[in-house]
Design a protein around this motif. Structure first.
Motif, PDB file in Angstrom:
ATOM      1  N   THR A 122      -8.586 -44.871  58.687  1.00  0.00           N
ATOM      2  CA  THR A 122      -7.684 -44.208  57.745  1.00  0.00           C
ATOM      3  C   THR A 122      -6.305 -44.014  58.350  1.00  0.00           C
ATOM      4  OG1 THR A 122      -9.564 -43.057  56.731  1.00  0.00           O
ATOM      5  CG2 THR A 122      -7.372 -42.158  56.308  1.00  0.00           C
ATOM      6  N   GLU A 123      -6.261 -43.618  59.609  1.00  0.00           N
ATOM      7  CA  GLU A 123      -4.976 -43.420  60.276  1.00  0.00           C
ATOM      8  C   GLU A 123      -4.206 -44.736  60.384  1.00  0.00           C
ATOM      9  OE1 GLU A 123      -3.304 -40.756  64.013  1.00  0.00           O
ATOM     10  OE2 GLU A 123      -5.461 -41.024  63.718  1.00  0.00           O
ATOM     11  N   LEU A 124      -4.917 -45.829  60.665  1.00  0.00           N
ATOM     12  CA  LEU A 124      -4.247 -47.127  60.749  1.00  0.00           C
ATOM     13  C   LEU A 124      -3.773 -47.606  59.382  1.00  0.00           C
ATOM     14  CD1 LEU A 124      -6.483 -49.026  63.354  1.00  0.00           C
ATOM     15  CD2 LEU A 124      -4.211 -48.023  63.694  1.00  0.00           C
ATOM     16  N   LEU A 125      -4.535 -47.308  58.335  1.00  0.00           N
ATOM     17  CA  LEU A 125      -4.081 -47.651  56.990  1.00  0.00           C
ATOM     18  C   LEU A 125      -2.768 -46.935  56.664  1.00  0.00           C
ATOM     19  CD1 LEU A 125      -7.441 -47.439  54.978  1.00  0.00           C
ATOM     20  CD2 LEU A 125      -6.143 -49.508  55.494  1.00  0.00           C
ATOM     21  N   ILE A 126      -2.704 -45.671  57.021  1.00  0.00           N
ATOM     22  CA  ILE A 126      -1.492 -44.887  56.759  1.00  0.00           C
ATOM     23  C   ILE A 126      -0.312 -45.432  57.558  1.00  0.00           C
ATOM     24  CG2 ILE A 126      -0.424 -42.610  57.025  1.00  0.00           C
ATOM     25  CD1 ILE A 126      -3.230 -41.404  56.554  1.00  0.00           C
ATOM     26  N   ASP A 127      -0.540 -45.725  58.833  1.00  0.00           N
ATOM     27  CA  ASP A 127       0.553 -46.118  59.728  1.00  0.00           C
ATOM     28  C   ASP A 127       1.023 -47.554  59.527  1.00  0.00           C
ATOM     29  OD1 ASP A 127       0.374 -43.616  60.786  1.00  0.00           O
ATOM     30  OD2 ASP A 127      -0.504 -44.218  62.699  1.00  0.00           O
ATOM     31  N   ALA A 147       8.521 -59.517  73.334  1.00  0.00           N
ATOM     32  CA  ALA A 147       9.374 -59.735  74.506  1.00  0.00           C
ATOM     33  C   ALA A 147      10.021 -58.449  75.005  1.00  0.00           C
ATOM     34  CB  ALA A 147      10.442 -60.774  74.175  1.00  0.00           C
ATOM     35  N   SER A 148      10.205 -57.493  74.085  1.00  0.00           N
ATOM     36  CA  SER A 148      10.836 -56.228  74.475  1.00  0.00           C
ATOM     37  C   SER A 148       9.820 -55.185  74.928  1.00  0.00           C
ATOM     38  CB  SER A 148      11.656 -55.676  73.307  1.00  0.00           C
ATOM     39  OG  SER A 148      10.817 -55.368  72.208  1.00  0.00           O
ATOM     40  N   GLY A 149       8.538 -55.550  74.924  1.00  0.00           N
ATOM     41  CA  GLY A 149       7.505 -54.625  75.357  1.00  0.00           C
ATOM     42  C   GLY A 149       6.954 -53.733  74.271  1.00  0.00           C
ATOM     43  N   LYS A 150       7.380 -53.973  73.029  1.00  0.00           N
ATOM     44  CA  LYS A 150       6.890 -53.178  71.908  1.00  0.00           C
ATOM     45  C   LYS A 150       5.524 -53.675  71.451  1.00  0.00           C
ATOM     46  CE  LYS A 150      10.441 -50.407  71.453  1.00  0.00           C
ATOM     47  NZ  LYS A 150      10.297 -48.946  71.674  1.00  0.00           N
ATOM     48  N   SER A 151       4.702 -52.754  70.975  1.00  0.00           N
ATOM     49  CA  SER A 151       3.342 -53.095  70.569  1.00  0.00           C
ATOM     50  C   SER A 151       3.328 -53.830  69.230  1.00  0.00           C
ATOM     51  CB  SER A 151       2.486 -51.833  70.456  1.00  0.00           C
ATOM     52  OG  SER A 151       2.351 -51.208  71.714  1.00  0.00           O
ATOM     53  N   ARG A 165      -1.491 -62.970  62.008  1.00  0.00           N
ATOM     54  CA  ARG A 165      -0.327 -62.243  61.477  1.00  0.00           C
ATOM     55  C   ARG A 165       0.070 -61.157  62.474  1.00  0.00           C
ATOM     56  NH1 ARG A 165       2.145 -65.070  58.298  1.00  0.00           N
ATOM     57  NH2 ARG A 165       3.100 -63.268  57.277  1.00  0.00           N
ATOM     58  N   ARG A 166       1.343 -60.912  62.608  1.00  0.00           N
ATOM     59  CA  ARG A 166       1.851 -59.956  63.593  1.00  0.00           C
ATOM     60  C   ARG A 166       2.655 -58.875  62.889  1.00  0.00           C
ATOM     61  NH1 ARG A 166       1.563 -62.451  68.745  1.00  0.00           N
ATOM     62  NH2 ARG A 166       3.139 -61.069  69.622  1.00  0.00           N
ATOM     63  N   LEU A 167       2.414 -57.636  63.282  1.00  0.00           N
ATOM     64  CA  LEU A 167       3.109 -56.500  62.689  1.00  0.00           C
ATOM     65  C   LEU A 167       3.540 -55.534  63.789  1.00  0.00           C
ATOM     66  CD1 LEU A 167       3.779 -54.900  59.976  1.00  0.00           C
ATOM     67  CD2 LEU A 167       1.677 -53.617  60.494  1.00  0.00           C
ATOM     68  N   PRO A 168       4.821 -55.213  63.880  1.00  0.00           N
ATOM     69  CA  PRO A 168       5.262 -54.200  64.852  1.00  0.00           C
ATOM     70  C   PRO A 168       4.676 -52.831  64.488  1.00  0.00           C
ATOM     71  CG  PRO A 168       7.125 -55.453  63.960  1.00  0.00           C
ATOM     72  CD  PRO A 168       5.946 -55.775  63.108  1.00  0.00           C
ATOM     73  N   ASP A 171       4.654 -46.621  68.852  1.00  0.00           N
ATOM     74  CA  ASP A 171       3.938 -46.306  70.084  1.00  0.00           C
ATOM     75  C   ASP A 171       2.773 -45.352  69.825  1.00  0.00           C
ATOM     76  OD1 ASP A 171       5.690 -47.902  71.476  1.00  0.00           O
ATOM     77  OD2 ASP A 171       6.980 -46.250  72.121  1.00  0.00           O
ATOM     78  N   ALA A 172       2.981 -44.398  68.910  1.00  0.00           N
ATOM     79  CA  ALA A 172       1.919 -43.437  68.614  1.00  0.00           C
ATOM     80  C   ALA A 172       0.719 -44.127  67.990  1.00  0.00           C
ATOM     81  CB  ALA A 172       2.450 -42.352  67.673  1.00  0.00           C
ATOM     82  N   THR A 173       0.973 -45.119  67.141  1.00  0.00           N
ATOM     83  CA  THR A 173      -0.124 -45.876  66.533  1.00  0.00           C
ATOM     84  C   THR A 173      -0.857 -46.690  67.583  1.00  0.00           C
ATOM     85  OG1 THR A 173       1.154 -46.042  64.478  1.00  0.00           O
ATOM     86  CG2 THR A 173      -0.707 -47.540  64.730  1.00  0.00           C
ATOM     87  N   ALA A 174      -0.105 -47.295  68.491  1.00  0.00           N
ATOM     88  CA  ALA A 174      -0.718 -48.063  69.574  1.00  0.00           C
ATOM     89  C   ALA A 174      -1.598 -47.173  70.448  1.00  0.00           C
ATOM     90  CB  ALA A 174       0.361 -48.741  70.419  1.00  0.00           C
ATOM     91  N   GLU A 175      -1.192 -45.937  70.645  1.00  0.00           N
ATOM     92  CA  GLU A 175      -1.987 -45.018  71.462  1.00  0.00           C
ATOM     93  C   GLU A 175      -3.297 -44.655  70.749  1.00  0.00           C
ATOM     94  OE1 GLU A 175      -3.119 -42.996  74.761  1.00  0.00           O
ATOM     95  OE2 GLU A 175      -1.450 -44.410  74.489  1.00  0.00           O
ATOM     96  N   VAL A 176      -3.234 -44.514  69.421  1.00  0.00           N
ATOM     97  CA  VAL A 176      -4.454 -44.275  68.643  1.00  0.00           C
ATOM     98  C   VAL A 176      -5.440 -45.422  68.863  1.00  0.00           C
ATOM     99  CG1 VAL A 176      -5.402 -44.164  66.295  1.00  0.00           C
ATOM    100  CG2 VAL A 176      -3.361 -42.844  66.881  1.00  0.00           C
ATOM    101  N   VAL A 177      -4.917 -46.640  68.845  1.00  0.00           N
ATOM    102  CA  VAL A 177      -5.758 -47.825  69.045  1.00  0.00           C
ATOM    103  C   VAL A 177      -6.362 -47.820  70.442  1.00  0.00           C
ATOM    104  CG1 VAL A 177      -5.744 -50.340  69.224  1.00  0.00           C
ATOM    105  CG2 VAL A 177      -4.529 -49.208  67.357  1.00  0.00           C
ATOM    106  N   ARG A 178      -5.554 -47.535  71.445  1.00  0.00           N
ATOM    107  CA  ARG A 178      -6.051 -47.565  72.829  1.00  0.00           C
ATOM    108  C   ARG A 178      -7.131 -46.512  73.045  1.00  0.00           C
ATOM    109  NH1 ARG A 178      -0.291 -48.304  73.759  1.00  0.00           N
ATOM    110  NH2 ARG A 178       0.086 -50.518  74.238  1.00  0.00           N
ATOM    111  N   ASN A 179      -6.944 -45.347  72.452  1.00  0.00           N
ATOM    112  CA  ASN A 179      -7.982 -44.308  72.554  1.00  0.00           C
ATOM    113  C   ASN A 179      -9.281 -44.780  71.909  1.00  0.00           C
ATOM    114  OD1 ASN A 179      -6.316 -42.510  73.912  1.00  0.00           O
ATOM    115  ND2 ASN A 179      -5.631 -41.487  72.034  1.00  0.00           N
TER     116      ASN A 179
END
Length: 296
Positions: A122-127, A147-151, A165-168, A171-179
């Motif tokens: 749900t959080e990923l759908l929102i973000d 190339a700039s280090g962005k997730s 498919r790639r979507l920028p 950082d907070a969303t990437a941290e949710v994924v890593r957790n």
């Protein structure tokens, strides 16, 4: 069939008729109206049954004695029976900011009710504004960096069969994924990472390889929303909870970016659309933006 045909419960193929097909379609429409299934699930079920029936009929022609050969031709599903996917920007498709904020504050309750996979989905759908099946079927290792280090989120567009498919993402969303990755790895330590699902199905999934389904997500999401206190939109007006469903977050994502001034062609790419017309159906030009434009 068992509900509609009290005499034989649909167990005698040669007794089935067009009326039984219509009864099945009406039953799915009813389940949507009472919030038991989503409109997306209804459309998918209709398509799958129509396809399966056609496949079985074709197979029955080649295999004499197959029971499917006894099905009357009138027991059929036609193209016009399949509900059309509604992508219009009707009232309620985009969630008001105040309602979305209430939902975000209540995400811990969703996790307590239904587990981390449902909450993270749900959080990923929102973000991210992706379609529910694109999120549910994410593999464990789908993050990349530019190339700039962005997730970047790497996903498959199942609707149009476009992979990679790639979507920028923030950082907070990437941290949710890593957790979530760490939690899944800890839960299934003996499964190779390349076989893990990011959002494992909570049942009958001993190795964590089977992903959450969008039908399960929709059901858990519906129960969560219905159990929440009254949702209030602008002006403290009660908001209809039936308008809160997983696909609405995609419309909200589009509206949020449009309100932020993202150019239409960029928003089209963010949404993963080929047509600008489709993208424009996902958001409205709000009165605030029109006032801003007229004052410039």
């Amino acid at each position: 069939m068992r509900l509609h045909r009290a005499d034989d419960h649909g167990d005698i193929p040669e007794h089935l008729s067009r009326g039984d097909a219509i009864s099945f379609l009406n039953r799915l429409a009813y389940l949507v109206s009472v919030g038991k299934i989503s409109q997306d699930a209804r459309i998918k079920d209709c398509r799958n049954v129509k396809r399966a029936l056609g496949d079985l009929r074709n197979r029955g022609k080649r295999l004499p004695g197959n029971d499917i050969a006894a099905l009357p031709l009138e027991f059929s599903f036609f193209p016009e029976d399949i509900p059309r996917q509604d992508i219009s920007d009707e009232p309620g498709r985009c969630l008001p900011e105040q309602v979305l904020a209430q939902l975000c504050r209540s995400l811990p309750e969703l996790e307590e009710r239904s587990g981390s996979s449902i909450r993270v989905a749900t959080e990923l759908l929102i973000d991210t504004g992706r379609r529910p099946d694109e999120i549910c079927r994410l593999p464990w290792d789908f993050l990349a960096t530019d190339a700039s280090g962005k997730s970047m989120l790497i996903y498959h567009d199942y609707k149009n069969n476009r992979s990679g498919r790639r979507l920028p993402i923030a950082d907070a969303t990437a941290e949710v994924v890593r957790n979530q990755q760490r939690a899944v790895q800890d839960q299934f330590p003996d499964t190779p990472l390349g076989e893990l699902a990011l959002l494992p199905a909570p049942k009958r999934n001993p190795h964590g390889t089977r992903c959450l389904t969008d039908t399960s997500l929709s059901s858990a999401h519906r129960n969560w929303v219905d159990a929440l206190p009254v949702l209030l939109a602008d002006g403290d007006i009660e908001f209809n909870k039936q308008s809160v469903f997983p696909y609405a977050y995609r419309h909200s994502y589009a509206q949020r970016h449009a309100d932020a001034g993202v150019p239409p062609d960029v928003l089209r790419d963010l949404m993963g659309h080929r047509s600008m017309v489709i993208t424009q159906s996902y958001y409205r030009i709000t009165g605030k933006r029109m006032r801003q434009a007229s004052s410039e």
